[in-house]
Motif scaffolding. Sequence first.
Motif, short mmCIF file in Angstrom:
data_model
loop_
_atom_site.label_atom_id
_atom_site.label_comp_id
_atom_site.label_asym_id
_atom_site.label_seq_id
_atom_site.Cartn_x
_atom_site.Cartn_y
_atom_site.Cartn_z
N ILE A 1 -9.81 -2.04 -6.39
CA ILE A 1 -9.11 -1.08 -5.54
C ILE A 1 -8.91 0.29 -6.14
CG2 ILE A 1 -7.34 -0.67 -3.74
CD1 ILE A 1 -7.38 -3.77 -3.22
N ARG A 2 -8.26 0.34 -7.39
CA ARG A 2 -7.92 1.48 -7.86
C ARG A 2 -9.08 1.90 -8.51
NH1 ARG A 2 -2.41 -1.28 -10.57
NH2 ARG A 2 -1.00 -0.78 -9.03
N GLY A 3 -10.15 1.31 -9.06
CA GLY A 3 -11.18 1.61 -9.66
C GLY A 3 -12.25 2.40 -8.62
N HIS B 1 13.38 -2.36 -6.30
CA HIS B 1 11.69 -2.70 -6.65
C HIS B 1 11.56 -2.40 -7.96
CE1 HIS B 1 7.68 -3.83 -5.83
NE2 HIS B 1 7.24 -2.63 -6.41
N TYR B 2 11.70 -1.09 -8.18
CA TYR B 2 11.22 -0.70 -9.67
C TYR B 2 12.43 -0.70 -10.82
CZ TYR B 2 6.83 1.14 -7.82
OH TYR B 2 5.59 1.16 -7.21
N GLY B 3 13.39 -1.56 -10.77
CA GLY B 3 14.31 -1.59 -11.51
C GLY B 3 14.10 -1.70 -12.99
N ASP C 1 -5.42 8.68 -10.47
CA ASP C 1 -4.26 9.25 -10.67
C ASP C 1 -3.26 8.08 -11.07
OD1 ASP C 1 -1.92 11.96 -9.81
OD2 ASP C 1 -1.55 10.28 -11.13
N ILE C 2 -2.70 7.72 -12.20
CA ILE C 2 -1.75 6.78 -12.42
C ILE C 2 -0.41 6.83 -11.61
CG2 ILE C 2 -0.22 7.77 -14.28
CD1 ILE C 2 -0.44 5.06 -15.98
N GLY C 3 0.11 8.02 -11.23
CA GLY C 3 1.29 8.10 -10.39
C GLY C 3 0.79 7.92 -9.00
N ARG C 4 -0.30 7.87 -8.36
CA ARG C 4 -1.01 7.81 -7.34
C ARG C 4 -1.92 6.74 -7.09
NH1 ARG C 4 2.93 10.61 -6.97
NH2 ARG C 4 3.01 12.79 -6.09
N ASN C 5 -1.62 5.48 -7.39
CA ASN C 5 -2.69 4.48 -7.74
C ASN C 5 -2.46 3.47 -6.63
OD1 ASN C 5 -0.22 3.14 -8.00
ND2 ASN C 5 -0.62 2.41 -10.16
N ILE C 6 -2.45 3.79 -5.38
CA ILE C 6 -2.77 3.27 -4.03
C ILE C 6 -1.79 2.31 -3.84
CG2 ILE C 6 -4.48 2.47 -2.44
CD1 ILE C 6 -6.56 3.86 -4.76
N ILE D 1 1.08 -1.26 0.19
CA ILE D 1 0.07 0.03 -0.04
C ILE D 1 0.96 1.31 0.03
CG2 ILE D 1 -1.90 1.34 1.15
CD1 ILE D 1 -2.42 -1.36 2.75
N LYS D 2 0.65 1.92 -0.94
CA LYS D 2 1.65 3.00 -1.33
C LYS D 2 1.41 4.34 -0.38
CE LYS D 2 2.20 1.77 -6.32
NZ LYS D 2 2.33 2.32 -7.53
N PRO D 3 2.46 5.34 -0.75
CA PRO D 3 2.24 6.31 0.55
C PRO D 3 0.65 7.33 0.53
CG PRO D 3 4.33 6.47 -0.31
CD PRO D 3 3.56 5.47 -0.97
P1 CMP Z 1 2.90 -0.20 -10.04
O1 CMP Z 1 2.20 -1.19 -10.28
O2 CMP Z 1 3.62 0.16 -8.43
O3 CMP Z 1 3.98 -0.32 -10.97
C1 CMP Z 1 4.91 0.52 -11.48
C2 CMP Z 1 4.38 2.02 -11.15
O4 CMP Z 1 4.95 2.96 -12.21
C3 CMP Z 1 2.90 1.82 -11.48
O5 CMP Z 1 2.19 1.11 -10.57
C4 CMP Z 1 2.70 3.38 -11.45
O6 CMP Z 1 2.33 3.94 -10.20
C5 CMP Z 1 3.88 3.96 -12.15
N1 CMP Z 1 3.56 4.45 -13.46
C6 CMP Z 1 3.30 3.65 -14.58
N2 CMP Z 1 3.10 4.48 -15.75
C7 CMP Z 1 3.29 5.66 -15.24
C8 CMP Z 1 3.26 6.91 -15.94
N3 CMP Z 1 2.91 6.87 -17.29
N4 CMP Z 1 3.34 7.82 -15.33
C9 CMP Z 1 3.76 7.96 -14.01
N5 CMP Z 1 3.64 6.70 -13.14
C10 CMP Z 1 3.46 5.74 -13.94
#
Ligand code: CMP
Length: 143
Positions: A101-103, A48-50, A108-113, A8-10
């Motif tokens: 959950i996201r729905g 983690h995000y490598g 916001d794609i960058g704040r997707n919980i 669960i993200k920030p």
């Molecule tokens: P997550 O499932 O944590 O895996 C990679 C994450 O990168 C993703 O969720 C999003 O939060 C983020 N992400 C993916 N695409 C984009 C984008 N176009 N802009 C910003 N963040 C993104």
Amino acid sequence: MERTFIAIKPDGVQRGLVGTVIQRFEAKGFTLVGLKLIQVSRDLAEAHYGEHREKPFFSGLVDFITSGPVVAMVWEGKGVVAAARKMIGSTNPLQSEPGTIRGDFGIDIGRNIIHGSDAVETAQREISLWFQDNELANWSPTL
Ligand code: CMP
């Protein structure tokens, strides 16, 4: 038994969604075998995000995941990796179905919980990155 890594993200923590997320996984029938609240280091975030290292959003992603506490979990059960991805919804919350959950909670794609492993092999890698063996409980419900 299959296990997956869920974080669960920030934004999810700060919006008070920890209980809701845990409740959905418990209600579905999965078993919680690891749980901790952590302030993520840049090293852990980058590892983690490598796979996204070359993406334009990589540094923002690392900034975000290190910006506040994260609830890291390991859930166990039949088909849990794929089921968790369905329960979480699409990466972009605006394209996630209601009921996910996201729905239900994001736009916001960058704040997707929440994050969930995308495959069984990924789950194994992520679990060993985030958890020591002695932080995981080997148990099954008996009641
Ligand atoms: P997550 O499932 O944590 O895996 C990679 C994450 O990168 C993703 O969720 C999003 O939060 C983020 N992400 C993916 N695409 C984009 C984008 N176009 N802009 C910003 N963040 C993104």
